[in-house]
Design an enzyme around this catalytic site. Structure first.
Site, PDB file in Angstrom:
ATOM      1  CG  ASP A  86      -2.291   0.548   0.953  1.00  0.00           C
ATOM      2  OD1 ASP A  86      -2.369   1.771   0.766  1.00  0.00           O
ATOM      3  OD2 ASP A  86      -3.290  -0.219   0.919  1.00  0.00           O
ATOM      4  CG  HIS A 121      -5.333   3.891   0.929  1.00  0.00           C
ATOM      5  ND1 HIS A 121      -4.891   2.593   0.772  1.00  0.00           N
ATOM      6  CD2 HIS A 121      -6.609   3.922   0.481  1.00  0.00           C
ATOM      7  CE1 HIS A 121      -5.862   1.857   0.252  1.00  0.00           C
ATOM      8  NE2 HIS A 121      -6.922   2.644   0.063  1.00  0.00           N
ATOM      9  CG  LEU A 132      -1.716  -1.793  19.412  1.00  0.00           C
ATOM     10  CD1 LEU A 132      -0.840  -0.903  20.287  1.00  0.00           C
ATOM     11  CD2 LEU A 132      -1.296  -3.251  19.540  1.00  0.00           C
ATOM     12  CG  ASN A 209     -13.638   1.657  -4.315  1.00  0.00           C
ATOM     13  OD1 ASN A 209     -14.074   0.606  -3.858  1.00  0.00           O
ATOM     14  ND2 ASN A 209     -12.644   2.330  -3.748  1.00  0.00           N
ATOM     15  CB  ALA A 219     -10.033  -8.374  -6.875  1.00  0.00           C
ATOM     16  CB  SER A 281      -9.360   0.450   0.131  1.00  0.00           C
ATOM     17  OG  SER A 281      -8.851   0.553  -1.169  1.00  0.00           O
TER      18      SER A 281
END
Length: 752
Positions: A86, A121, A132, A209, A219, A281
């Protein structure tokens, strides 16, 4: 902010971009657009229950994907590394400051080690995966997982597949999962992805998107044969679990497509800030986190198995089954942690069986099994279709013996018995019972049996023949069968039949329902010596030939060989009976099959001592004591075997006739039904993936049933009669914690 895709650079070098819309907020300052969101705790603030609750409210997606089931098991993704390809990760963000949370990363654009996220992003995606769980900001799905940051975008935001390929190859051998919250403008050379798949990596990729009918690349590679079911395409749904307007649909990747929340997701951002962002995302990292939870729970799982489990356990949305919009449906971690397919295990001799198949119905003699089941001691490990091990409570297959109920008695009250007796001189006696059912009585029967039950039938029959040399022969069917033996066979007075007192029955003959018997007897020196055979099976010889009850092939069958010596005195009688009772499909009256099958047969040797004494005319005291030994057997289930079981039973009764009116019968009995007092059961089970345990349990129950029975019957005239029965059972079925069982029944019968 919306980041448009760039045009393809060449046939081999294609542009890639992150694609999401966001609104940012910083700590401690908040932007106006997110003023209604909970403020994260300041760094260094003690974690409180309230802070955890606020963090959970921010992390709403955890509830939507049923992640709490994993946390209840202590899962966090610990020990699993997820690579995020990313814009990098902000290493100074409070959500990633825990030691060991971030591994040294790679900047695939420059070849250096600087993976600082200057766009936000990558940090947002990483926070959804593994932020966490500390009462600040948001919590990641796999909050204990380790992150491997690989920066494949320059700070300008739009990159190319060249950096993607470098990043994919760098992750091989360092991570178990790759998260790709990216989209390409078109298909590209997939050799690096193929290498990642062959190395055993699971790849989770955002669908894109564009609101398109099918997923974007990478994908869309999920549909390729080389993907080996190791690539999952992920779309986004809104708060109502409807496909988000911007999300690409499943299309031709439907079989490898999941959806997860992707609208208004709050997570970490750059400069220790948080942001609410929308996009596929945001949905993809939820699937990556879910995969990490599975891998922590079952480290032996392959990537393709993890992907398949997540796909087949998704909550179906849209059209039933796999559809071109929602694909497999909504990510469901709770269901993914449960068995898929049939749970099986192996016995000590290597036989594979279904763990939860079959059933166990204990009897009073084997009621210790119910106590073991109720206390959770009957446990084993089973494996599902993916060879995942699950701890199974085998007690779920054990049925508690039912208490006495009015239904049982009322069911018999609709039955009218007509008894006829006939004596043929001194040599032969005959008796039979004709049974008819009224509509009321049949109403207590199960509906599926009412149509099959005979409305009018011969219910019992007996024949006694005497020879001139002192020999007797008897034959009986139905309720008359077995009444010639033990306390039931003792004769004190013609109008004082002990056979009507249920508590005086031989408990080992009681293992034989719907019996038939044949016996011969001879008097010698004041003693009667009797031998006979009592048998029971699935076929009732008095029932209509066209009546077949469901499951009859599995019903218990048994037979007993009886040898008895008895003697009558002036106002008293004694007998000693020796029996060998053989059961098939039963074990001391209990029925079992499947994983907890004790044995499909049993042979019990027993002795009964019975006696009766006439206290006064038409009043007798009778009793019996029975002891049995059932030799041990090895099992062919998770029950490896049982040792020799020792059982006993006792009863004492007062029997009277003609007390209140002529022809009445009164009995009061106190008894202990059959109970095991010595013996053990051994189970051999898998306790984990590799280890077998042998568990030894006592078959002696902690309780002892004591039963009291009061019965009175009287004629009210030539056409009418009445009866009353009362029964109390303390610790019924020898179960120590069982409530007192009480029953009172009244019966009135008349002819019209």
């Amino acid at each position: 902010m919306e980041m448009p895709h760039s045009p393809a650079l060449s046939s081999s070098l294609v542009s890639i971009a992150v694609c999401s819309a966001c609104a940012m907020w910083a700590a401690p300052a908040w932007s106006d657009s997110l003023a209604d969101m909970p403020r994260p705790a300041a760094v260094g603030t003690a974690v409180t229950a309230t802070a955890i609750e606020i963090e959970r409210g921010t992390s709403f997606y955890l509830g939507r994907i049923r992640a709490d089931a994993a946390y209840a098991r202590g899962l966090s993704g610990a020990g699993v590394t997820i690579a995020t390809l990313d814009t990098g990760i902000s290493g100074t963000h409070r959500e990633f400051m825990q030691a060991g949370k971030l591994l040294p990363g790679l900047n695939a654009v420059t070849g250096g080690l600087d993976v600082t996220d200057r766009r936000g992003h990558g940090s947002h995606v990483a926070g959804i995966i593994a932020a966490l769980r500390d009462g600040r900001g948001n919590a990641g799905v796999a909050h204990g997982a380790t992150l491997l940051p690989i920066k494949i975008f320059p700070d300008s935001g739009s990159g190319s597949t060249l950096a993607l390929d470098i990043g994919l190859r760098h992750a091989i051998g360092k991570a178990a999962i790759i998260n790709l919250s990216i989209g390409a403008s078109g298909p590209f050379d997939a050799r690096a992805m193929q290498e990642a798949v062959k190395s055993g990596l699971l790849i989770v990729a955002a669908a894109g998107n564009d609101g398109a009918p099918t997923s974007n690349w990478p994908a869309r590679f999920a549909r390729e044969a080389w993907a080996n079911n190791q690539i999952i395409a992920v779309g986004a749904v809104d708060a109502s679990n409807r496909i988000a307007s911007f999300s690409n649909r499943a299309g031709d990747t439907a079989a490898w497509y999941l959806v997860a929340p992707g609208v208004g997701v709050v997570s970490a951002h750059r400069n220790d800030q948080y942001a609410s962002m929308s996009g596929t995302s945001m949905a993809a990292p939820m699937v990556s986190g879910a995969a990490a939870l599975l891998m922590q729970m079952w480290p032996r799982l392959r990537a393709d198995q993890v992907a398949t489990i997540l796909l087949v356990t998704a909550t179906d949305l849209g059209a039933p089954g796999i559809d071109p919009i929602y694909g497999r449906g909504l990510l469901n971690i709770d269901k993914a942690l449960k068995p898929v397919g049939t749970l099986t295990t192996t016995t000590y001799n290597g036989k594979t069986i279904r763990v939860l198949s079959g059933a166990m119905q204990p009897s009073a003699a084997t009621s210790a099994i119910w106590s073991l089941a109720a206390s959770g001691q009957l446990r084993a490990v089973g494996r599902d279709d993916f060879q995942r091990d699950f701890g199974i409570d085998l007690g779920r297959t054990v049925t508690r013996s039912t208490a006495l109920s009015l239904d049982q008695v009322i069911g018999g009250m609709g039955r009218r018995n007509e008894v006829a007796e006939r004596v043929f001189g001194d040599d032969m006696e005959m008796a039979f019972v004709r049974e008819s059912w009224t509509g009321t009585g049949m109403g207590a029967m199960p509906a599926h049996l009412q149509a099959q039950a005979p409305r009018d039938r011969l219910a019992a029959f007996s024949l006694l023949a005497r020879g001139r040399d002192g020999m007797q022969a008897s034959f009986a069917l139905g309720s008359f069968a077995g009444q010639d033996f033990g306390a039931h066979g003792l004769r004190l007075a013609p109008d004082l039949p002990l056979s009507q007192v249920a508590g005086l029955s031989n408990p080992y003959l009681s293992l034989l329902p719907s019996t038939t018997h044949f016996a011969v007897a001879r008097e010698a020196g004041g003693y009667w010596v009797k031998a006979g055979l009592v048998a029971a099976g699935t076929h009732d010889p008095l029932a209509s030939s066209d009546v077949h009850l469901p499951g009859a092939a599995w019903m218990p069958q048994a037979r007993s060989g009886v040898f008895e010596v008895s003697r009558s005195f002036d106002g008293a009688a004694l007998s000693m009976s020796l029996l060998q009772t053989r059961e098939r499909n039963a074990y001391l009256g209990s029925y079992s099959s499947g994983a907890l099958s004790i044995a499909n047969r049993a042979a019990t040797h027993s002795v009964q001592l019975a006696g009766a004494v006439l206290i006064m005319p038409q009043l007798a005291l009778a009793g019996q004591a029975s002891y049995g030994i059932t030799p041990g057997r090895s099992g062919d289930s998770l029950v490896a075997g049982v040792t020799t079981l020792r059982t006993n039973a006792f009863s004492l009764a007062l029997v009277a006739a003609d007390r209140a009116r002529r022809g009445d019968r009164l009995s009061l009995a106190l008894s202990q039904p059959m109970r095991t007092y010595a013996g053990q059961l051994t189970m051999d089970v898998l306790s984990n993936e590799q280890v077998r345990d042998r568990l030894v349990f006592s078959m002696a129950p902690t309780g002892r049933e004591v039963r009291g029975e009061l019965s009175y019957q009287a004629p009210l005239g030539p056409l009418s009669s009445m009866g009353v029965s009362m029964m109390l059972r303390r610790e019924p079925n020898n179960i120590a914690d069982a409530a007192l069982d009480k029953l009172l029944a009244l019966r009135y019968a008349t002819r019209f």
